[in-house]
Design a protein around this motif. Structure first.
Motif, PDB file in Angstrom:
ATOM      1  N   PHE A   1       0.837  -1.192   0.000  1.00 32.63           N
ATOM      2  CA  PHE A   1       0.000   0.000   0.000  1.00 32.63           C
ATOM      3  C   PHE A   1       0.877   1.248   0.000  1.00 32.63           C
ATOM      4  CE2 PHE A   1      -2.483   3.436   1.792  1.00 32.63           C
ATOM      5  CZ  PHE A   1      -3.698   3.283   1.136  1.00 32.63           C
ATOM      6  N   PRO A   2       0.561   2.246  -0.845  1.00 31.83           N
ATOM      7  CA  PRO A   2       1.374   3.473  -0.904  1.00 31.83           C
ATOM      8  C   PRO A   2       1.047   4.417   0.251  1.00 31.83           C
ATOM      9  CG  PRO A   2      -0.437   3.630  -2.463  1.00 31.83           C
ATOM     10  CD  PRO A   2      -0.527   2.254  -1.847  1.00 31.83           C
ATOM     11  N   MET A   3       1.732   4.258   1.357  1.00 30.10           N
ATOM     12  CA  MET A   3       1.441   5.063   2.542  1.00 30.10           C
ATOM     13  C   MET A   3       1.615   6.553   2.286  1.00 30.10           C
ATOM     14  SD  MET A   3       0.496   2.790   4.685  1.00 30.10           S
ATOM     15  CE  MET A   3       0.419   3.775   6.166  1.00 30.10           C
ATOM     16  N   GLU A   4       2.498   6.891   1.340  1.00 33.01           N
ATOM     17  CA  GLU A   4       2.722   8.303   1.028  1.00 33.01           C
ATOM     18  C   GLU A   4       1.508   8.959   0.391  1.00 33.01           C
ATOM     19  OE1 GLU A   4       3.931   5.893  -2.585  1.00 33.01           O
ATOM     20  OE2 GLU A   4       4.121   5.726  -0.407  1.00 33.01           O
ATOM     21  N   LEU A   5       0.531   8.153  -0.025  1.00 31.96           N
ATOM     22  CA  LEU A   5      -0.678   8.697  -0.635  1.00 31.96           C
ATOM     23  C   LEU A   5      -1.659   9.236   0.404  1.00 31.96           C
ATOM     24  CD1 LEU A   5      -2.173   9.051  -3.379  1.00 31.96           C
ATOM     25  CD2 LEU A   5      -3.210   6.800  -2.987  1.00 31.96           C
ATOM     26  N   ILE A   6      -1.581   8.764   1.638  1.00 32.85           N
ATOM     27  CA  ILE A   6      -2.569   9.131   2.652  1.00 32.85           C
ATOM     28  C   ILE A   6      -2.629  10.638   2.902  1.00 32.85           C
ATOM     29  CG2 ILE A   6      -3.206   8.878   5.088  1.00 32.85           C
ATOM     30  CD1 ILE A   6      -2.379   5.966   4.923  1.00 32.85           C
ATOM     31  N   PRO A   7      -1.499  11.330   3.084  1.00 32.36           N
ATOM     32  CA  PRO A   7      -1.602  12.793   3.263  1.00 32.36           C
ATOM     33  C   PRO A   7      -2.223  13.499   2.062  1.00 32.36           C
ATOM     34  CG  PRO A   7       0.565  11.992   3.913  1.00 32.36           C
ATOM     35  CD  PRO A   7      -0.115  10.857   3.228  1.00 32.36           C
ATOM     36  N   LYS A   8      -2.006  12.978   0.879  1.00 32.66           N
ATOM     37  CA  LYS A   8      -2.596  13.572  -0.321  1.00 32.66           C
ATOM     38  C   LYS A   8      -4.104  13.333  -0.345  1.00 32.66           C
ATOM     39  CE  LYS A   8       1.695  12.830  -2.890  1.00 32.66           C
ATOM     40  NZ  LYS A   8       2.347  12.157  -4.037  1.00 32.66           N
ATOM     41  N   LEU A   9      -4.543  12.152   0.081  1.00 34.97           N
ATOM     42  CA  LEU A   9      -5.974  11.873   0.182  1.00 34.97           C
ATOM     43  C   LEU A   9      -6.621  12.770   1.233  1.00 34.97           C
ATOM     44  CD1 LEU A   9      -5.866   7.965   0.006  1.00 34.97           C
ATOM     45  CD2 LEU A   9      -6.905   9.473  -1.699  1.00 34.97           C
ATOM     46  N   ALA A  10      -5.878  13.025   2.310  1.00 36.51           N
ATOM     47  CA  ALA A  10      -6.387  13.926   3.345  1.00 36.51           C
ATOM     48  C   ALA A  10      -6.559  15.336   2.796  1.00 36.51           C
ATOM     49  CB  ALA A  10      -5.441  13.932   4.538  1.00 36.51           C
ATOM     50  N   GLU A  11      -5.618  15.759   1.980  1.00 37.45           N
ATOM     51  CA  GLU A  11      -5.671  17.117   1.430  1.00 37.45           C
ATOM     52  C   GLU A  11      -6.834  17.292   0.464  1.00 37.45           C
ATOM     53  OE1 GLU A  11      -2.732  20.299  -0.906  1.00 37.45           O
ATOM     54  OE2 GLU A  11      -2.010  18.292  -0.348  1.00 37.45           O
ATOM     55  N   ILE A  12      -7.154  16.261  -0.330  1.00 31.13           N
ATOM     56  CA  ILE A  12      -8.259  16.373  -1.282  1.00 31.13           C
ATOM     57  C   ILE A  12      -9.602  16.247  -0.569  1.00 31.13           C
ATOM     58  CG2 ILE A  12      -8.420  13.929  -1.917  1.00 31.13           C
ATOM     59  CD1 ILE A  12      -8.548  16.791  -4.426  1.00 31.13           C
ATOM     60  N   ASP A  13      -9.597  15.714   0.680  1.00 29.58           N
ATOM     61  CA  ASP A  13     -10.766  15.742   1.577  1.00 29.58           C
ATOM     62  C   ASP A  13     -11.953  14.960   1.014  1.00 29.58           C
ATOM     63  OD1 ASP A  13     -12.240  16.364   3.815  1.00 29.58           O
ATOM     64  OD2 ASP A  13     -12.847  18.335   3.092  1.00 29.58           O
ATOM     65  N   LEU A  14     -11.830  13.629   1.029  1.00 29.63           N
ATOM     66  CA  LEU A  14     -12.858  12.774   0.441  1.00 29.63           C
ATOM     67  C   LEU A  14     -13.786  12.119   1.465  1.00 29.63           C
ATOM     68  CD1 LEU A  14     -10.707  10.888  -2.252  1.00 29.63           C
ATOM     69  CD2 LEU A  14     -12.222  12.848  -2.600  1.00 29.63           C
ATOM     70  N   VAL A  15     -13.440  12.155   2.739  1.00 29.31           N
ATOM     71  CA  VAL A  15     -14.176  11.374   3.735  1.00 29.31           C
ATOM     72  C   VAL A  15     -15.542  11.995   4.037  1.00 29.31           C
ATOM     73  CG1 VAL A  15     -14.115  10.421   6.078  1.00 29.31           C
ATOM     74  CG2 VAL A  15     -12.000  10.595   4.742  1.00 29.31           C
ATOM     75  N   SER A  16     -16.554  11.141   4.093  1.00 29.33           N
ATOM     76  CA  SER A  16     -17.925  11.508   4.456  1.00 29.33           C
ATOM     77  C   SER A  16     -18.520  12.588   3.547  1.00 29.33           C
ATOM     78  CB  SER A  16     -17.982  11.980   5.917  1.00 29.33           C
ATOM     79  OG  SER A  16     -19.327  12.094   6.355  1.00 29.33           O
ATOM     80  N   PRO A  17     -18.620  12.306   2.245  1.00 30.50           N
ATOM     81  CA  PRO A  17     -19.155  13.324   1.321  1.00 30.50           C
ATOM     82  C   PRO A  17     -20.626  13.649   1.538  1.00 30.50           C
ATOM     83  CG  PRO A  17     -18.870  11.226   0.194  1.00 30.50           C
ATOM     84  CD  PRO A  17     -18.221  11.074   1.540  1.00 30.50           C
ATOM     85  N   VAL A  18     -21.406  12.713   2.061  1.00 29.04           N
ATOM     86  CA  VAL A  18     -22.844  12.950   2.232  1.00 29.04           C
ATOM     87  C   VAL A  18     -23.136  13.566   3.598  1.00 29.04           C
ATOM     88  CG1 VAL A  18     -25.136  11.897   2.294  1.00 29.04           C
ATOM     89  CG2 VAL A  18     -23.440  11.103   0.624  1.00 29.04           C
ATOM     90  N   LYS A  19     -22.806  12.844   4.661  1.00 29.91           N
ATOM     91  CA  LYS A  19     -23.188  13.291   6.008  1.00 29.91           C
ATOM     92  C   LYS A  19     -22.455  14.562   6.416  1.00 29.91           C
ATOM     93  CE  LYS A  19     -23.616  11.662  10.786  1.00 29.91           C
ATOM     94  NZ  LYS A  19     -25.047  11.993  10.873  1.00 29.91           N
ATOM     95  N   ARG A  20     -21.145  14.622   6.166  1.00 29.78           N
ATOM     96  CA  ARG A  20     -20.365  15.778   6.621  1.00 29.78           C
ATOM     97  C   ARG A  20     -20.355  16.913   5.604  1.00 29.78           C
ATOM     98  NH1 ARG A  20     -14.640  17.386   6.363  1.00 29.78           N
ATOM     99  NH2 ARG A  20     -14.233  15.540   5.101  1.00 29.78           N
ATOM    100  N   GLN A  21     -20.158  16.572   4.314  1.00 25.10           N
ATOM    101  CA  GLN A  21     -19.968  17.609   3.308  1.00 25.10           C
ATOM    102  C   GLN A  21     -21.254  18.018   2.603  1.00 25.10           C
ATOM    103  OE1 GLN A  21     -16.540  16.919   0.743  1.00 25.10           O
ATOM    104  NE2 GLN A  21     -15.565  15.642   2.283  1.00 25.10           N
TER     105      GLN A  21
END
Length: 373
Positions: free
Chosen positions: A57-77
């Motif tokens: 797994f590319p662990m270096e991708l996690i901060p980039k995923l955090a920056e694009i902000d994908l978590v909880s698109p319905v309930k939170r966003q």
């Protein structure tokens, strides 16, 4: 048809959206989708094949995923279920393993906290979960229990003063080799009900071992988890997870994303097959100019569009609050069934690759293997 006459970067229906379903999205959602697509093309697609081949797994991708902000698109966003579904399909289209990482962390793990934790617990945990500062996993399936865990959960929870003690094992738990937290579902030995617990993976007695030699979803880090007298503080027992009926609330919410993932798989298979058919030349012209290959590609796209149409409508019903449980259950069979059709369609272009098919530079082997799961 000559190869020189084809612009590979400007093929018709490049997004695979033959009936323009994306036009149903709001302007804000369409702009956001374009932003995420660009991110996936830049950060995920270039590394997907190598990560799959290495099973890492590319662990270096996690901060980039955090920056694009994908978590909880319905309930939170506040986006629609339709947008969230198309977004998940696009993530799967880029790479099924990365989409599965997000599906586990966002859909199953975060979904458990959003649906079953108290407000006090949510306030304490969700900020770091949303920001990917804490990575989560979802511990439900067991070595001897998959679909039957509703009535046969073997992992146990025993109340001990203000704490709980967990014992048992979980299997095929995605993200678990590197997650910070994992939601463990265990059977309370006092009332025989399944309850949920947020477990810190650094807790004594917790061990996660990577499952090796997988032939599918190789980038996903699935693990065997063992729990030996793992002590969980009382605050970390999910306040509203008191029976499997509660657990099923989480599974119900994630049915849509699982079905949309099947749509994304089909889009990806079509992308690979069409691109190769356009680029590969035989008898002086691209093999895409031969009717047999065209027929195969049309079959693939037809299966994909029909699955997408069903998911669009189901997402609309979910947004309107009109989706029934029977409607939610249906996609568990239909899109995967269409994936099998796409898999069969993808075999013929694969065979036409002759010796080129022995290499996986375009990801056909990866896509076909992931479709088998």
């Amino acid at each position: 048809m000559s190869k020189a006459g084809i612009d590979i970067s400007n093929l018709p229906y490049a997004d695979g959206d033959f009936f323009a379903f994306e036009q149903l999205l709001s302007t804000k959602e369409k702009d956001r989708l374009a932003e995420v697509r660009e991110f996936l093309a830049r950060e995920v697609k270039p590394i997907a094949v190598d990560c799959w081949n290495r099973g890492e797994f590319p662990m270096e991708l996690i901060p980039k995923l955090a920056e694009i902000d994908l978590v909880s698109p319905v309930k939170r966003q506040g986006y629609s279920n339709l947008f969230a579904g198309i977004l998940h399909a696009e993530a799967t289209r880029a790479d099924t393993s990365i989409a599965t990482f997000m599906g586990v962390h966002d859909g199953l793990f975060t979904g458990s906290i959003e649906a079953l934790a108290s407000q006090e617990q949510q306030d304490a945990w969700l900020p770091d979960i949303y920001a990917l500062k804490k990575i989560g996993a979802f511990g439900l399936t067991e070595p001897l229990g998959g679909s039957d865990v509703a009535g046969g959960t073997r992992t146990t929870a025993r109340r001990q003063g203000d704490s709980w003690v967990l014992n048992g094992a979980k299997r095929w738990i995605g993200n678990a080799t590197f997650s910070d937290w994992v939601v463990i579902y265990a059977r309370d030995i006092e009332d025989d009900q399944v309850k949920g617990f947020l477990v810190d993976t650094k807790t004594e007695g917790y061990r996660a071992t990577k499952i090796e030699n997988k032939i599918s979803m190789r980038t996903v880090q699935n693990a065997d988890i063992t729990l030996e007298n793992v002590v969980v503080p009382g605050f970390f027992k999910l306040a509203n997870a008191n029976s499997f009926r509660d657990t099923n609330k989480v599974l119900k919410v994630t049915r849509l994303s699982v079905a949309w993932q099947a749509v994304g798989q089909q889009l990806a298979a079509f992308d690979v097959a069409r691109r190769y058919a356009v680029e590969r030349s035989q008898f002086g012209r691209p093999i895409a100019s031969f009717q047999l290959v065209q027929h195969q590609l049309v079959q693939m796209l037809g299966n994909t569009v029909s699955s997408m149409g069903m998911m669009v409508r189901l997402s609309q019903l979910e947004d309107a609050g009109e989706a029934r449980m029977s409607s939610r259950r249906w996609p568990r069979r239909s899109p995967p069934h269409a994936c099998v059709k796409v898999l069969r369609s993808a075999e013929a272009p694969g065979r036409q690759r002759d010796r080129h098919g022995l290499r996986d530079g375009q990801g056909l082997r990866r896509r076909r293997s992931n479709l088998l799961l």
